[in-house]
Motif scaffolding. Structure first.
Motif, PDB file in Angstrom:
ATOM      1  N   THR A   1      65.610 -14.069  -3.499  1.00 52.86           N
ATOM      2  CA  THR A   1      64.573 -13.156  -3.061  1.00 52.86           C
ATOM      3  C   THR A   1      63.246 -13.884  -3.038  1.00 52.86           C
ATOM      4  O   THR A   1      62.889 -14.580  -3.985  1.00 52.86           O
ATOM      5  CB  THR A   1      64.487 -11.951  -4.004  1.00 52.86           C
ATOM      6  OG1 THR A   1      65.740 -11.293  -4.014  1.00 52.86           O
ATOM      7  CG2 THR A   1      63.404 -10.986  -3.553  1.00 52.86           C
ATOM      8  N   ARG A   3      59.480 -14.437  -3.517  1.00 51.49           N
ATOM      9  CA  ARG A   3      58.487 -13.879  -4.436  1.00 51.49           C
ATOM     10  C   ARG A   3      57.110 -14.490  -4.233  1.00 51.49           C
ATOM     11  O   ARG A   3      56.239 -14.341  -5.056  1.00 51.49           O
ATOM     12  CB  ARG A   3      58.941 -14.074  -5.872  1.00 51.49           C
ATOM     13  CG  ARG A   3      60.216 -13.329  -6.186  1.00 51.49           C
ATOM     14  CD  ARG A   3      60.610 -13.521  -7.626  1.00 51.49           C
ATOM     15  NE  ARG A   3      61.945 -13.016  -7.846  1.00 51.49           N
ATOM     16  CZ  ARG A   3      62.208 -11.803  -8.306  1.00 51.49           C
ATOM     17  NH1 ARG A   3      61.227 -10.984  -8.573  1.00 51.49           N
ATOM     18  NH2 ARG A   3      63.445 -11.418  -8.477  1.00 51.49           N
ATOM     19  N   GLU A  21      59.447  -8.161   7.992  1.00 41.57           N
ATOM     20  CA  GLU A  21      60.812  -7.850   7.577  1.00 41.57           C
ATOM     21  C   GLU A  21      61.548  -9.113   7.124  1.00 41.57           C
ATOM     22  O   GLU A  21      62.239  -9.120   6.102  1.00 41.57           O
ATOM     23  CB  GLU A  21      61.570  -7.174   8.710  1.00 41.57           C
ATOM     24  CG  GLU A  21      62.968  -6.751   8.314  1.00 41.57           C
ATOM     25  CD  GLU A  21      63.682  -5.993   9.410  1.00 41.57           C
ATOM     26  OE1 GLU A  21      64.578  -5.218   9.074  1.00 41.57           O
ATOM     27  OE2 GLU A  21      63.348  -6.190  10.598  1.00 41.57           O
ATOM     28  N   THR A  24      60.187 -10.559   3.712  1.00 39.23           N
ATOM     29  CA  THR A  24      60.462  -9.735   2.535  1.00 39.23           C
ATOM     30  C   THR A  24      61.931  -9.375   2.387  1.00 39.23           C
ATOM     31  O   THR A  24      62.272  -8.536   1.551  1.00 39.23           O
ATOM     32  CB  THR A  24      59.638  -8.438   2.603  1.00 39.23           C
ATOM     33  OG1 THR A  24      60.048  -7.690   3.757  1.00 39.23           O
ATOM     34  CG2 THR A  24      58.150  -8.713   2.643  1.00 39.23           C
ATOM     35  N   ASP A  25      62.782  -9.996   3.179  1.00 36.76           N
ATOM     36  CA  ASP A  25      64.218  -9.672   3.161  1.00 36.76           C
ATOM     37  C   ASP A  25      64.450  -8.175   3.365  1.00 36.76           C
ATOM     38  O   ASP A  25      65.304  -7.565   2.719  1.00 36.76           O
ATOM     39  CB  ASP A  25      64.875 -10.129   1.863  1.00 36.76           C
ATOM     40  CG  ASP A  25      64.947 -11.635   1.743  1.00 36.76           C
ATOM     41  OD1 ASP A  25      65.104 -12.297   2.788  1.00 36.76           O
ATOM     42  OD2 ASP A  25      64.851 -12.145   0.611  1.00 36.76           O
ATOM     43  N   LYS A  27      62.551  -5.674   2.551  1.00 34.19           N
ATOM     44  CA  LYS A  27      61.994  -4.783   1.523  1.00 34.19           C
ATOM     45  C   LYS A  27      60.559  -4.378   1.833  1.00 34.19           C
ATOM     46  O   LYS A  27      60.009  -3.524   1.171  1.00 34.19           O
ATOM     47  CB  LYS A  27      62.073  -5.449   0.156  1.00 34.19           C
ATOM     48  CG  LYS A  27      63.500  -5.641  -0.278  1.00 34.19           C
ATOM     49  CD  LYS A  27      63.586  -6.279  -1.624  1.00 34.19           C
ATOM     50  CE  LYS A  27      65.054  -6.449  -1.972  1.00 34.19           C
ATOM     51  NZ  LYS A  27      65.298  -7.427  -2.963  1.00 34.19           N
ATOM     52  N   TRP A  28      59.969  -5.008   2.814  1.00 38.30           N
ATOM     53  CA  TRP A  28      58.615  -4.726   3.283  1.00 38.30           C
ATOM     54  C   TRP A  28      57.566  -5.104   2.243  1.00 38.30           C
ATOM     55  O   TRP A  28      57.875  -5.534   1.144  1.00 38.30           O
ATOM     56  CB  TRP A  28      58.505  -3.289   3.773  1.00 38.30           C
ATOM     57  CG  TRP A  28      59.520  -3.031   4.840  1.00 38.30           C
ATOM     58  CD1 TRP A  28      60.711  -2.387   4.694  1.00 38.30           C
ATOM     59  CD2 TRP A  28      59.488  -3.512   6.184  1.00 38.30           C
ATOM     60  NE1 TRP A  28      61.407  -2.410   5.877  1.00 38.30           N
ATOM     61  CE2 TRP A  28      60.684  -3.092   6.814  1.00 38.30           C
ATOM     62  CE3 TRP A  28      58.573  -4.239   6.926  1.00 38.30           C
ATOM     63  CZ2 TRP A  28      60.969  -3.378   8.141  1.00 38.30           C
ATOM     64  CZ3 TRP A  28      58.868  -4.518   8.259  1.00 38.30           C
ATOM     65  CH2 TRP A  28      60.057  -4.085   8.843  1.00 38.30           C
ATOM     66  N   ASN A  30      54.384  -5.249  -0.451  1.00 42.03           N
ATOM     67  CA  ASN A  30      53.862  -4.527  -1.611  1.00 42.03           C
ATOM     68  C   ASN A  30      52.446  -4.036  -1.345  1.00 42.03           C
ATOM     69  O   ASN A  30      52.051  -2.978  -1.822  1.00 42.03           O
ATOM     70  CB  ASN A  30      53.844  -5.420  -2.848  1.00 42.03           C
ATOM     71  CG  ASN A  30      55.238  -5.772  -3.299  1.00 42.03           C
ATOM     72  OD1 ASN A  30      56.149  -4.958  -3.243  1.00 42.03           O
ATOM     73  ND2 ASN A  30      55.417  -7.002  -3.738  1.00 42.03           N
ATOM     74  N   GLY A  50      56.340  -1.329   1.870  1.00 38.31           N
ATOM     75  CA  GLY A  50      57.623  -1.104   1.217  1.00 38.31           C
ATOM     76  C   GLY A  50      57.571   0.047   0.238  1.00 38.31           C
ATOM     77  O   GLY A  50      56.519   0.645  -0.013  1.00 38.31           O
ATOM     78  N   PHE A  51      58.721   0.352  -0.341  1.00 36.04           N
ATOM     79  CA  PHE A  51      58.825   1.414  -1.337  1.00 36.04           C
ATOM     80  C   PHE A  51      57.845   1.159  -2.483  1.00 36.04           C
ATOM     81  O   PHE A  51      57.791   0.066  -3.030  1.00 36.04           O
ATOM     82  CB  PHE A  51      60.263   1.487  -1.868  1.00 36.04           C
ATOM     83  CG  PHE A  51      60.459   2.547  -2.907  1.00 36.04           C
ATOM     84  CD1 PHE A  51      60.526   3.879  -2.541  1.00 36.04           C
ATOM     85  CD2 PHE A  51      60.556   2.211  -4.238  1.00 36.04           C
ATOM     86  CE1 PHE A  51      60.692   4.863  -3.495  1.00 36.04           C
ATOM     87  CE2 PHE A  51      60.728   3.183  -5.204  1.00 36.04           C
ATOM     88  CZ  PHE A  51      60.794   4.523  -4.834  1.00 36.04           C
TER      89      PHE A  51
END
Length: 73
Positions: A1, A3, A21, A24-25, A27-28, A30, A50-51
């Protein structure tokens, strides 16, 4: 992942979405900062968050901002 920290200077095309995309693999981001003052850009900035991510609008617009509700959840 991944970072690391990256800055993507948007061009307003779908290539921007693909770049975030990929970085961030899927995950979108931060944190997304939109400092354009453009209603279109400010409304579209949610596509990159992202979430539990954060969106900061630095620019000001007097135009109406619109986005779909699913992007907020």
């Amino acid at each position: 992942t991944y970072r690391g920290v990256e800055t993507v200077l948007g061009t307003g095309t779908d290539a921007d979405v693909a770049t975030v995309e990929t970085l961030t693999d899927g995950k979108w981001a931060n944190v997304v900062v939109d400092a354009t003052g453009s209603a279109a850009s400010m409304s579209g900035a949610y596509r990159y968050v992202g979430f539990a991510g954060r969106l900061a609008w630095v620019g000001i617009t007097q135009d109406q901002l619109a986005f779909t509700q699913p992007l907020m959840h």
